[in-house]
Design an enzyme around this catalytic site. Structure first.
Site, PDB file in Angstrom:
ATOM      1  N   GLY A 126       1.256  -1.371   0.076  1.00  0.00           N
ATOM      2  CA  GLY A 126      -0.003  -0.330  -0.116  1.00  0.00           C
ATOM      3  C   GLY A 126       0.961   1.048  -0.103  1.00  0.00           C
ATOM      4  O   GLY A 126       0.782   1.985   0.102  1.00  0.00           O
ATOM      5  N   ARG A 146      -0.395  -2.281  -6.332  1.00  0.00           N
ATOM      6  CA  ARG A 146      -1.287  -3.794  -7.262  1.00  0.00           C
ATOM      7  C   ARG A 146      -1.313  -2.921  -8.515  1.00  0.00           C
ATOM      8  O   ARG A 146      -0.736  -3.923  -9.381  1.00  0.00           O
ATOM      9  CB  ARG A 146      -2.334  -3.400  -6.944  1.00  0.00           C
ATOM     10  CG  ARG A 146      -2.958  -3.717  -5.237  1.00  0.00           C
ATOM     11  CD  ARG A 146      -2.924  -5.522  -5.057  1.00  0.00           C
ATOM     12  NE  ARG A 146      -4.036  -6.788  -5.470  1.00  0.00           N
ATOM     13  CZ  ARG A 146      -3.848  -7.224  -5.655  1.00  0.00           C
ATOM     14  NH1 ARG A 146      -2.856  -7.653  -5.432  1.00  0.00           N
ATOM     15  NH2 ARG A 146      -5.359  -8.137  -6.489  1.00  0.00           N
ATOM     16  N   TYR A 205      -1.284   5.438  18.881  1.00  0.00           N
ATOM     17  CA  TYR A 205      -1.142   6.148  20.580  1.00  0.00           C
ATOM     18  C   TYR A 205      -0.498   5.414  21.585  1.00  0.00           C
ATOM     19  O   TYR A 205       0.194   5.634  22.001  1.00  0.00           O
ATOM     20  CB  TYR A 205      -2.601   5.624  20.829  1.00  0.00           C
ATOM     21  CG  TYR A 205      -3.573   7.413  20.752  1.00  0.00           C
ATOM     22  CD1 TYR A 205      -3.707   7.835  19.126  1.00  0.00           C
ATOM     23  CD2 TYR A 205      -3.485   7.592  21.504  1.00  0.00           C
ATOM     24  CE1 TYR A 205      -4.666   8.772  19.630  1.00  0.00           C
ATOM     25  CE2 TYR A 205      -5.150   9.196  21.791  1.00  0.00           C
ATOM     26  CZ  TYR A 205      -4.819   9.477  20.360  1.00  0.00           C
ATOM     27  OH  TYR A 205      -5.323  10.549  19.989  1.00  0.00           O
ATOM     28  N   HIS A 233      -8.047   2.837  20.583  1.00  0.00           N
ATOM     29  CA  HIS A 233      -6.643   4.293  20.794  1.00  0.00           C
ATOM     30  C   HIS A 233      -6.755   4.490  22.568  1.00  0.00           C
ATOM     31  O   HIS A 233      -6.342   4.276  23.183  1.00  0.00           O
ATOM     32  CB  HIS A 233      -6.749   5.936  20.293  1.00  0.00           C
ATOM     33  CG  HIS A 233      -7.075   5.612  18.717  1.00  0.00           C
ATOM     34  ND1 HIS A 233      -5.976   4.770  18.838  1.00  0.00           N
ATOM     35  CD2 HIS A 233      -7.175   6.186  17.446  1.00  0.00           C
ATOM     36  CE1 HIS A 233      -5.814   4.256  16.684  1.00  0.00           C
ATOM     37  NE2 HIS A 233      -6.489   5.573  16.558  1.00  0.00           N
ATOM     38  N   LYS A 257     -15.871  14.487  17.954  1.00  0.00           N
ATOM     39  CA  LYS A 257     -15.524  15.583  16.494  1.00  0.00           C
ATOM     40  C   LYS A 257     -16.729  16.618  16.230  1.00  0.00           C
ATOM     41  O   LYS A 257     -17.700  16.371  17.386  1.00  0.00           O
ATOM     42  CB  LYS A 257     -16.275  14.217  14.953  1.00  0.00           C
ATOM     43  CG  LYS A 257     -14.898  13.774  15.153  1.00  0.00           C
ATOM     44  CD  LYS A 257     -15.162  12.257  13.861  1.00  0.00           C
ATOM     45  CE  LYS A 257     -13.921  11.681  13.641  1.00  0.00           C
ATOM     46  NZ  LYS A 257     -12.870  12.406  13.072  1.00  0.00           N
ATOM     47  N   TYR A 296       0.944  17.615  35.062  1.00  0.00           N
ATOM     48  CA  TYR A 296       0.919  18.382  35.970  1.00  0.00           C
ATOM     49  C   TYR A 296      -0.759  18.339  37.090  1.00  0.00           C
ATOM     50  O   TYR A 296      -1.355  17.524  36.677  1.00  0.00           O
ATOM     51  CB  TYR A 296       0.084  20.100  34.984  1.00  0.00           C
ATOM     52  CG  TYR A 296      -1.140  20.132  34.806  1.00  0.00           C
ATOM     53  CD1 TYR A 296      -2.199  20.204  35.869  1.00  0.00           C
ATOM     54  CD2 TYR A 296      -0.817  19.655  33.301  1.00  0.00           C
ATOM     55  CE1 TYR A 296      -3.460  20.638  35.343  1.00  0.00           C
ATOM     56  CE2 TYR A 296      -2.236  19.978  32.593  1.00  0.00           C
ATOM     57  CZ  TYR A 296      -3.589  20.368  33.474  1.00  0.00           C
ATOM     58  OH  TYR A 296      -4.760  20.791  32.700  1.00  0.00           O
ATOM     59  N   LEU A 339       4.627  19.963  34.632  1.00  0.00           N
ATOM     60  CA  LEU A 339       5.634  20.147  33.665  1.00  0.00           C
ATOM     61  C   LEU A 339       5.235  19.878  31.914  1.00  0.00           C
ATOM     62  O   LEU A 339       4.479  18.590  31.439  1.00  0.00           O
ATOM     63  CB  LEU A 339       5.858  17.998  34.357  1.00  0.00           C
ATOM     64  CG  LEU A 339       7.756  17.841  33.228  1.00  0.00           C
ATOM     65  CD1 LEU A 339       8.155  16.605  34.024  1.00  0.00           C
ATOM     66  CD2 LEU A 339       6.390  16.926  32.257  1.00  0.00           C
TER      67      LEU A 339
END
Length: 624
Positions: free
Chosen positions: A53, A87, A213, A274, A374, A415, A436
């Protein structure tokens, strides 16, 4: 016989030779030594990446750039062999010109000479592919013929391609490993078929199912954070944790990909894979070591403890079009059904919130909330772990609960919200964050892309970042009954306007589940844009001399951002909504007008407002 017995007794009484055997090597030291040997070998031994692919989007956006980056960083051998397969008949130069556009300039110089395009359609094609690999190994002077096949293919092509690889391209002197891309089925039955398609030809330790992920920097630090810092593990259980919320938000629509998305929906597309992988790393027990099997064992134990989901455990939504008037300009954000690739009557959810329960000694009774959507008000993915309040507070009961926030993207950070004494003579506590932020803490570090890690780790034989068969069996066991019920009953999703924080009722759902949600500044205006007193109170609290200067804007946003310093993107987003004359200050009039952007603009509301808006300042009909 008497002679033999006397001889053995004499031998037993002889002084022992001194032992020069070294002390046993510890498990971590042994694993470290093996790891170093693997990394040394990968640079010396022949290595071929075969990309099925290779003419697709994933190869252009991720695979070719990842291989170029690995070569630039000297993490794979400079003599690496790359076969780009498709292909149809194509020339190598033609493929690289189109597919290599995202590879860095240095990466192109190193990678392009190592790439050959080959067709993979017939048995003769696979034989030619095998011959090309063997010729590369021969020119390298022999050695283990190591092969990594990347299946950037639709699942229905897995079985036939795996059979061809096994039959004609299986390495005789090295390893053969397959990297498989999601989706891994639609439910339990389809995954079992998919697993059988590849499992009949390859062993489990040869199959590397990718979930990108698991290659994200902050996700990778979850286990080190938990198990290398003594402060966390004693608190990481039902005695101290009140709730866990894993949240994924995207501020974009389906952007022409609705036809693909409509086949899966938000639960299959984001949550079953995920976010569930993130939940596993947050919830699993400590493994005996970081060896592949030890980590997999604890991940599987956690999944087996997760209860199967039912319809009562979820709230579903779908984003709709949103029109609003901002500074005399009408703007239209299309809804999900406005995507031409989506069926007009689709009820596929673009938002879902799920309550998961883990029935084991560590987590029994702790709500795990998972949400994804979304076309929401912002883009982010984070884990928010809320700790239980002190049972016997000596500073009063008004203290805020501690929270550990693990921001996966964007603005990667970890944090911890704590209560501290405000400087002064009185003992007044204020919530503050121990912060952080990766961009500040690791300024010169290069985190790398998730696909770089996956391609490298597969060559090293490290399966911790990949998903095993039994994990997916359990993952589908958790989600399949819910998905089947949604597919069969097709319940009406609750519509939410593009740019909102979620469908109506999602906050109550979370509250009923035992999870308290934080309000974003966007959500504040969605909920309170028509409440003059609340708007005025917020503006007065942060403004100076009737204006919000840049520093005032920062403090306003920080109130909704756990007290943290807002990012440049947040500031730009706020100013875009409220700074009408683009002078980097926001007046009270601009503040009110900006609030309109967060209200849906309908024909009914347009007619009802007339020439004077709800706050009392003039807006002519021609401007509407």
């Amino acid at each position: 016989a008497p002679f033999l017995i006397a001889f053995l007794r004499q031998l037993d009484q002889a002084p022992k030779a001194p032992s020069f055997q070294s002390e046993p090597i510890s498990q971590p030291a042994r694993e470290g030594k093996m790891e170093a040997e693997k990394k040394a070998n990968i640079k010396e031994e022949p290595l071929t990446y075969i990309l099925f692919g290779s003419t697709g989007d994933l190869a252009r956006k991720k695979l070719f750039p990842a291989l170029g980056a690995l070569l630039s960083k000297k993490l794979i051998p400079e003599h690496v062999n790359v076969l780009a397969c498709g292909r149809r008949e194509k020339k190598t130069e033609e493929v690289l010109k189109k597919q290599g556009v995202k590879v860095s300039e240095e990466g192109q110089k190193l990678l392009f000479p190592r790439v050959t395009y080959m067709k993979n359609k017939t048995a003769d094609d696979y034989k030619a592919m095998n011959a090309a690999i063997e010729d590369y190994v021969k020119k390298r002077g022999g050695g283990p013929d190591n092969r990594v096949f990347f299946f950037s293919l639709p699942p229905f092509a897995y079985a036939s391609t795996a059979e061809m690889v096994k039959k004609y391209c299986y390495s005789k002197t090295g390893y053969t490993r397959l990297i498989l891309e999601k989706p891994f089925g639609r439910d339990s039955d389809s995954f079992k078929k998919l697993a059988a398609d590849t499992g009949q030809f390859f062993r489990e330790n040869e199959l590397y199912r990718i979930d990108h992920y698991l290659g994200k920097e902050v996700v990778l630090t979850l286990l080190p954070l938990r198990f290398s810092n003594q402060i966390f593990e004693p608190l990481w259980n039902r005695d101290h944790v009140q709730s866990v919320h894993i949240e994924w938000k995207e501020d974009l629509n389906t952007m022409g990909r609705g036809g693909y998305f409509d086949k899966y929906g938000i639960i299959r597309d984001i949550m079953q894979n995920h976010l569930l992988q993130v939940l596993i790393l947050v919830g699993m027990d400590k493994p005996k070591s970081l060896a592949n099997d030890d980590v997999a064992e604890k991940k599987l134990d956690l999944l087996k403890a997760v209860k199967t989901l039912e319809m009562k455990d979820t709230i579903l939504g779908q984003f709709s079009a949103k029109k609003y008037c901002s500074y005399c300009k009408e703007t239209d954000n299309p809804g999900y059904l406005d995507d031409e690739t989506v069926p007009n009557d689709s009820k596929v959810p673009t938002y879902a919130m799920l309550k998961l329960s883990i029935d084991n000694d560590r987590w029994r009774g702790v709500p795990f909330l998972m949400s994804a959507g979304k076309a929401l008000d912002e883009r982010k993915c984070e884990v928010r772990i809320r700790f239980k309040p002190d049972k016997n507070p000596i500073f009063g009961s008004a203290m805020e609960s501690n929270e550990l926030v693990i921001r996966i993207q964007p603005d990667e950070s970890i944090y911890y919200r704590v209560n501290l004494k405000k400087p002064g003579l009185d003992v007044n506590l204020l919530p503050r964050v121990l912060d952080l932020t990766y961009s500040s803490a690791f300024k010169d570090a290069s985190s790398g892309d998730a696909y770089e890690r996956m391609l490298l780790n597969c060559a090293l034989g490290q399966q911790q970042l990949f998903v095993k068969t039994m994990e997916l069996v359990e993952a589908w066991r958790i989600f399949t009954p819910l998905l089947h019920e949604i597919d069969a009953k097709k319940p009406d999703p609750i519509l939410y306007p593009f740019g909102d924080s979620g469908p109506r009722g999602y906050r109550k759902f979370a509250s009923d589940a035992g999870v308290e949600l934080k309000e974003t500044w966007q959500e504040f205006f969605q909920l309170h844009a028509t409440e003059h007193d609340k708007l005025e109170a917020l503006f007065t609290k942060h403004s100076k001399e009737g204006k919000l200067e840049m520093e005032n804007v920062k403090t306003l946003i920080a109130d909704f951002y756990d007290g943290r310093e807002p990012t440049e993107k947040m500031l730009k987003s706020f100013l875009k909504a409220f700074d009408g004359d683009k002078d980097n200050t926001v007046t009270w009039d601009e503040f009110q007008q900006g609030a309109h952007k967060f209200l849906p603009w309908t024909a009914t509301r347009r007619a009802s407002i007339g020439t004077e808006d709800i706050f009392g300042f003039r807006v002519g009909p021609q401007e509407l």
